[in-house]
Enzyme design. Structure first.
Site, PDB file in Angstrom:
ATOM      1  N   ASP A  22       0.826  -1.205   0.000  1.00 27.39           N
ATOM      2  CA  ASP A  22       0.000   0.000   0.000  1.00 27.39           C
ATOM      3  C   ASP A  22       0.862   1.258   0.000  1.00 27.39           C
ATOM      4  O   ASP A  22       0.512   2.276  -0.604  1.00 27.39           O
ATOM      5  CB  ASP A  22      -0.922   0.011   1.222  1.00 27.39           C
ATOM      6  CG  ASP A  22      -2.133  -0.899   1.046  1.00 27.39           C
ATOM      7  OD1 ASP A  22      -2.409  -1.319  -0.101  1.00 27.39           O
ATOM      8  OD2 ASP A  22      -2.806  -1.188   2.050  1.00 27.39           O
ATOM      9  N   GLY A  23       2.030   1.179   0.659  1.00 24.21           N
ATOM     10  CA  GLY A  23       2.952   2.305   0.649  1.00 24.21           C
ATOM     11  C   GLY A  23       3.462   2.601  -0.750  1.00 24.21           C
ATOM     12  O   GLY A  23       3.611   3.769  -1.137  1.00 24.21           O
ATOM     13  N   ALA A  57      -5.378   3.770   8.509  1.00 32.16           N
ATOM     14  CA  ALA A  57      -3.916   3.780   8.591  1.00 32.16           C
ATOM     15  C   ALA A  57      -3.456   4.386   9.919  1.00 32.16           C
ATOM     16  O   ALA A  57      -3.842   3.929  10.990  1.00 32.16           O
ATOM     17  CB  ALA A  57      -3.351   4.519   7.378  1.00 32.16           C
ATOM     18  N   SER A  67      -4.505   3.722  14.237  1.00 32.33           N
ATOM     19  CA  SER A  67      -3.542   3.310  15.263  1.00 32.33           C
ATOM     20  C   SER A  67      -3.611   4.176  16.510  1.00 32.33           C
ATOM     21  O   SER A  67      -3.117   3.784  17.570  1.00 32.33           O
ATOM     22  CB  SER A  67      -2.119   3.342  14.696  1.00 32.33           C
ATOM     23  OG  SER A  67      -1.664   4.671  14.510  1.00 32.33           O
TER      24      SER A  67
END
Length: 266
Positions: free
Chosen positions: A51-52, A164, A168
């Site tokens: 995904d990065g 994302a 967190s």
């Protein structure tokens, strides 16, 4: 997708990545696609990695509005943005051949810092103290001074970016069909002088957000657009809004946002 036949592939430049890129190119050429080394001439832009890598591919190619983006994962698992897996290129080519794909439009946020050129984020914009102490921000919603924040920083995320960095720190997961963006605190300090809402809040896409950095010696914050650090130093005002632009991505028909969230987190 027959009219979209020109493909640019974004990958890292190490030998392993380039070898895998070559195999993806061969598979697509076999299905009648043509490859291009210029992203500006492509109808489809594919990232290979994670995904990065997908976020980097979009940023490096200028958040184009006139093409489709797709992601191929190398980790053995699908990602939030990567609907395809390198270990099963046959699935990808058959999905293309049989038109088992859909186009999804993901919203972007637009960020303008003082007099610098505005830029876009697909996941999030984050602003944090750059030294080992808290810093203060006035948070304006439209014309209202909503709160004065003291703490480590803030994350402003899109709906897709809600899973994302935002998640967190206990931000909400937001359906990308909603036209909105989210503000989430990083270690806020609430005192008689500084008072914040103390929870993430979600704003309509019609709202405008301004962050005013108190010029008290800590006005050199650390900032990031998605997974890329920004080289802007002294900051006074940051203006954020939901952009009219969207990123068009290719996805499998049986792989919705909530199916991805379930697969990744549950």
């Amino acid at each position: 997708m027959s009219e979209r036949s020109s493909v640019f592939i974004y990958s890292k430049h190490d030998k392993e990545s380039l070898d895998k890129k070559s195999k993806v190119e061969d598979a697509l050429i076999h299905e009648g696609f043509t490859m291009t080394s210029e992203d500006k001439t492509a109808n489809i832009i594919i990232s290979i990695g994670s995904d990065g890598s997908f976020l980097q591919a979009i940023r490096k190619t200028g958040f184009r509005q006139d093409c489709l983006y797709a992601g191929i994962s190398l980790t053995g698992k699908h990602g939030l943005y990567c609907d395809f897996n390198y270990t099963n290129l046959y699935e990808m080519t058959q999905a293309i051949r049989n038109a088992e794909l859909e186009v999804r439009r993901y919203p972007l946020i637009e960020v303008a810092i003082d007099n610098h050129q505005p830029f876009y984020c697909l996941n999030e914009f984050s602003i944090r103290s750059n030294i080992i102490r808290t810093f203060a921000l006035d948070v304006h919603i439209d014309e209202l001074l909503f709160e004065t924040f003291l703490g480590d920083g803030l994350i402003i995320s899109t709906p897709t970016g809600s899973t994302a960095y935002n998640k967190s720190v206990n931000g909400s997961v937001v359906d990308p069909l909603l036209r909105c963006f989210q503000v989430t605190e990083l270690a806020s300090v609430n005192t008689n002088k500084y008072r914040t809402l103390g929870s993430p809040f979600i704003m309509s896409g019609d709202r405008k957000l301004r962050l005013h950095v108190h010029q008290d010696g800590n006005d050199f914050p650390s900032m990031a657009a998605d997974n890329e650090a920004l080289g802007i130093h002294q900051v006074e005002n940051v203006d954020i809004r939901l952009s009219d632009r969207t990123i068009k991505t290719v996805k499998l028909k049986d792989n919705s946002f909530w199916e991805k969230v379930q697969r990744i987190y549950l």
